[in-house]
Design an enzyme around this catalytic site. Sequence first.
Site, short mmCIF file in Angstrom:
data_model
loop_
_atom_site.label_atom_id
_atom_site.label_comp_id
_atom_site.label_asym_id
_atom_site.label_seq_id
_atom_site.Cartn_x
_atom_site.Cartn_y
_atom_site.Cartn_z
N GLY A 45 0.84 -1.19 0.00
CA GLY A 45 0.00 0.00 0.00
C GLY A 45 0.88 1.24 0.00
O GLY A 45 2.03 1.19 0.43
N GLN A 50 2.96 10.05 1.20
CA GLN A 50 4.25 9.34 1.22
C GLN A 50 5.11 9.63 -0.01
O GLN A 50 6.30 9.30 -0.03
CB GLN A 50 4.02 7.83 1.32
N CYS A 95 5.80 0.15 7.43
CA CYS A 95 5.44 1.28 6.58
C CYS A 95 6.66 1.69 5.76
O CYS A 95 7.77 1.76 6.30
CB CYS A 95 5.00 2.44 7.46
N LEU A 96 6.46 1.96 4.47
CA LEU A 96 7.58 2.31 3.60
C LEU A 96 8.24 3.63 4.01
O LEU A 96 9.40 3.86 3.71
CB LEU A 96 7.13 2.38 2.14
N HIS A 137 -4.60 1.25 7.27
CA HIS A 137 -3.26 1.83 7.41
C HIS A 137 -3.08 2.99 6.43
O HIS A 137 -2.59 4.07 6.82
CB HIS A 137 -2.20 0.73 7.18
N GLU A 138 -3.49 2.79 5.18
CA GLU A 138 -3.33 3.84 4.17
C GLU A 138 -4.28 5.01 4.43
O GLU A 138 -3.91 6.17 4.24
CB GLU A 138 -3.56 3.28 2.75
N HIS A 141 -2.85 7.35 6.79
CA HIS A 141 -1.86 8.25 6.19
C HIS A 141 -2.49 9.55 5.70
O HIS A 141 -1.93 10.62 5.90
CB HIS A 141 -1.18 7.58 4.99
NI NI Z 1 2.47 3.36 5.74
#
Ligand code: NI
Length: 182
Positions: A45, A50, A95-96, A137-138, A141
């Site tokens: 995701g 991000q 998380c990236l 989760h997204e 963000h």
């Molecule tokens: Ni994340």
Amino acid sequence: MILPIYAFGHPVLRQKTREIEAPSDAVLKLIEDMFETMYNASGVGLAAPQIGKALRLFIVDTVQIDKEKDGIKRAFINPQMLDESGEPWDYEEGCLSIPDINGDVTRPPDIRIKYYDTAFQLHEETFTGMDARVIQHEYDHIEGILFTDLLKPLKKKRVQKKLDKIKQAKINLKYPMEFARF
Ligand code: NI
């Protein structure tokens, strides 16, 4: 085009996001780039903040998680969470934007969400299990929330030093990243 992923500590991750007003080639290109960026970093995701854009937009691909199960692969434009329900469960998230940190987050398993697809068609859908988990989760963000905000107090304390390192760009990069400038 692979875009740099904005790291923990960058203000854009906490910024208020705005809606996408209309479909455009620029938005479609952005979504295409987001998929390329996510796959390059082995993510499931990715949300617009991000990649440095304060927009209500994220992408999800849970097909990659378990090829046996039907996952989802799609973009969520201007999503709105309508309901979260069921007995909350723990799952170890990552998380990236926060490389090399993982931790259990408790979330309800069932969600109902409204969003536009890339053809700007409105959908209202329910998701469950891993699909719901990644969407939650997204969605966080685009609300300026990171999974590390949701860790249990002791675990949060334990990852603090690592978070400071990421903030200061003192990490080895596995994919292109953009850091806060002080
Ligand atoms: Ni994340």
